[in-house]
Scaffold this motif. Structure first.
Motif, short mmCIF file in Angstrom:
data_model
loop_
_atom_site.label_atom_id
_atom_site.label_comp_id
_atom_site.label_asym_id
_atom_site.label_seq_id
_atom_site.Cartn_x
_atom_site.Cartn_y
_atom_site.Cartn_z
N ASN A 211 0.85 -1.19 0.00
CA ASN A 211 0.00 0.00 0.00
C ASN A 211 0.88 1.24 0.00
OD1 ASN A 211 -1.81 2.04 0.36
ND2 ASN A 211 -2.58 1.33 2.33
N MET A 212 1.18 1.77 -1.17
CA MET A 212 2.05 2.92 -1.27
C MET A 212 1.38 4.19 -0.78
SD MET A 212 4.20 2.62 -4.75
CE MET A 212 3.11 3.87 -5.39
N SER A 213 0.07 4.26 -0.82
CA SER A 213 -0.60 5.50 -0.47
C SER A 213 -0.28 5.94 0.95
CB SER A 213 -2.11 5.34 -0.63
OG SER A 213 -2.60 4.31 0.21
N GLY A 214 -0.23 4.98 1.88
CA GLY A 214 0.08 5.35 3.25
C GLY A 214 1.54 5.69 3.43
N MET A 215 2.41 5.07 2.64
CA MET A 215 3.83 5.29 2.80
C MET A 215 4.27 6.60 2.19
SD MET A 215 5.49 1.55 2.25
CE MET A 215 4.56 1.04 0.82
N ALA A 216 3.74 6.95 1.06
CA ALA A 216 4.21 8.13 0.36
C ALA A 216 3.28 9.32 0.51
CB ALA A 216 4.40 7.80 -1.12
N GLY A 217 2.22 9.18 1.30
CA GLY A 217 1.32 10.30 1.50
C GLY A 217 0.57 10.67 0.25
N LEU A 218 0.06 9.69 -0.47
CA LEU A 218 -0.61 9.96 -1.74
C LEU A 218 -2.10 10.25 -1.54
CD1 LEU A 218 1.06 7.20 -3.94
CD2 LEU A 218 1.71 9.57 -3.67
N GLY A 219 -2.43 10.91 -0.47
CA GLY A 219 -3.80 11.31 -0.24
C GLY A 219 -4.64 10.29 0.52
N VAL A 220 -4.05 9.18 0.93
CA VAL A 220 -4.78 8.16 1.69
C VAL A 220 -4.04 7.93 3.00
CG1 VAL A 220 -5.60 5.79 1.73
CG2 VAL A 220 -5.58 7.05 -0.42
N THR A 221 -4.77 8.00 4.08
CA THR A 221 -4.17 7.77 5.39
C THR A 221 -4.86 6.60 6.08
OG1 THR A 221 -5.67 9.38 6.39
CG2 THR A 221 -3.51 10.19 5.67
N ASP A 222 -4.28 6.18 7.17
CA ASP A 222 -4.83 5.06 7.92
C ASP A 222 -6.22 5.43 8.45
OD1 ASP A 222 -5.44 3.01 9.64
OD2 ASP A 222 -3.66 3.24 10.90
N PRO A 223 -7.26 4.75 8.01
CA PRO A 223 -8.62 5.12 8.46
C PRO A 223 -8.83 4.86 9.95
CG PRO A 223 -8.67 3.06 7.23
CD PRO A 223 -7.28 3.62 7.07
N ASN A 224 -7.96 4.05 10.54
CA ASN A 224 -8.09 3.74 11.97
C ASN A 224 -7.28 4.68 12.85
OD1 ASN A 224 -9.75 1.42 11.48
ND2 ASN A 224 -7.91 0.30 10.85
N TRP A 225 -6.56 5.62 12.23
CA TRP A 225 -5.77 6.55 13.04
C TRP A 225 -6.69 7.44 13.85
CZ3 TRP A 225 -4.76 11.58 14.29
CH2 TRP A 225 -3.50 11.87 14.83
N LYS A 226 -6.40 7.56 15.12
CA LYS A 226 -7.24 8.38 16.00
C LYS A 226 -6.39 8.97 17.10
CE LYS A 226 -11.41 8.21 18.88
NZ LYS A 226 -12.49 7.35 19.43
#
Length: 292
Positions: A56-71
């Motif tokens: 999952n590159m989106s979370g690693m490179a900040g491509l507009g997708v973050t961990d939905p469980n981050w709180k």
């Protein structure tokens, strides 16, 4: 956005600094770096039974997708600070310029391994700067307004091509001030002059610049946004920069630009988890002001 903030060509840099020998960037990890582990918030390994292409590159490179469980799990921040962090992030984002805005190529297995080593080597090298006083003693000085909760520090000695992407000579360190003291939130690499940054790890490590920042005529610190208010000047676009986050932001350690609010919240959570130091009696207003 917590990334900002270096004036164009860095007015602080002597001409001799940019005249350093032009060598290939030192992108290799520090000697002795272990492989096979990952930092909280970013898994460089494919899921069990899958290939590298499923990473999952989106979370690693900040491509507009973050961990939905981050709180955020810490105490609520003062409303005034939340408003300030939100407003400044929004203003900064207006001048955000990606070097590779549509970078989405699937990383190769060697790029995944290299990026893993890069994160580990950088984090190991800057661990000695978890105490802000150690960074200051090593030559890092603030280049953004220290009264703001997220402050960027620069070491001029490392602003040259031969030290580029070298974990042992990180150009800039970013700290967040929490009620329990300052926290090292990111290591930041900078291009020493205009031009694009190298991408040995493909889209996993991306570069960006800022185009709308103002520099104070009196302090030479970044302090404001275009149109520049009286007493400040716009020097143009900043050099390209890239981060390795040291606190658990939602996009992982290679996220391009989490918001300043999330960075401060992640700093507080790092302290709660024992991953960052706390300052004795730091809850007092005077201690917070001194830390900034």
């Amino acid at each position: 956005m917590a990334a900002a903030l270096i004036p164009l060509a860095l007015a602080f840099i002597p001409a001799s600094a940019n005249a350093a020998a032009s060598t290939k960037p030192s992108a290799a990890p520090a000697p002795g770096t272990k492989t096979g582990s990952s930092m909280n918030g970013m898994s460089m390994k494919p899921k069990h039974g899958s290939s590298t292409s499923s990473v999952n590159m989106s979370g690693m490179a900040g491509l507009g997708v973050t961990d939905p469980n981050w709180k955020y799990s810490g105490p609520p921040l003062p409303a005034a600070e939340v408003a300030e962090l939100t407003t400044v992030s929004a203003r900064t984002d207006l001048g955000h310029q990606m070097q590779t805005p549509n970078c989405s190529a699937t990383p190769t297995s060697s790029q995944v391994l290299g990026a893993t080593q890069y994160v580990q080597a950088t984090s190991e090298a800057v661990a000695k700067y978890k105490d802000l006083s150690a960074a200051k003693a090593a030559g890092y000085f603030p280049i953004t307004n220290p009264s703001y909760p997220v402050v960027h520090y620069l070491n001029l000695a490392y602003m040259n091509m031969k030290d580029l992407l070298n974990p042992n000579t990180v150009d800039s360190l970013v700290y967040a001030t929490t009620p329990n003291g300052p926290v090292l939130v990111a290591a930041m690499y900078l291009m020493p002059s205009a031009g694009n940054g190298p991408m040995p790890y493909g889209c996993l490590v991306q570069w960006h610049a800022h185009t709308n920042l103002c520099t104070s005529d009196t302090t030479n610190m970044i302090d404001g946004f275009t149109p520049c208010p009286p007493g400040t000047h716009h020097y143009g676009s900043t050099p390209m920069m890239t981060h390795v986050w040291q606190v658990p932001v939602a996009g992982g350690p290679l996220a391009v630009d989490p918001s300043d609010l999330q960075v401060v919240q992640a700093a507080i959570m790092a302290q709660q988890e024992g991953l960052a130091p706390t300052t004795a009696a730091a809850n007092s207003p005077s201690a917070v002001a001194a830390a900034r």
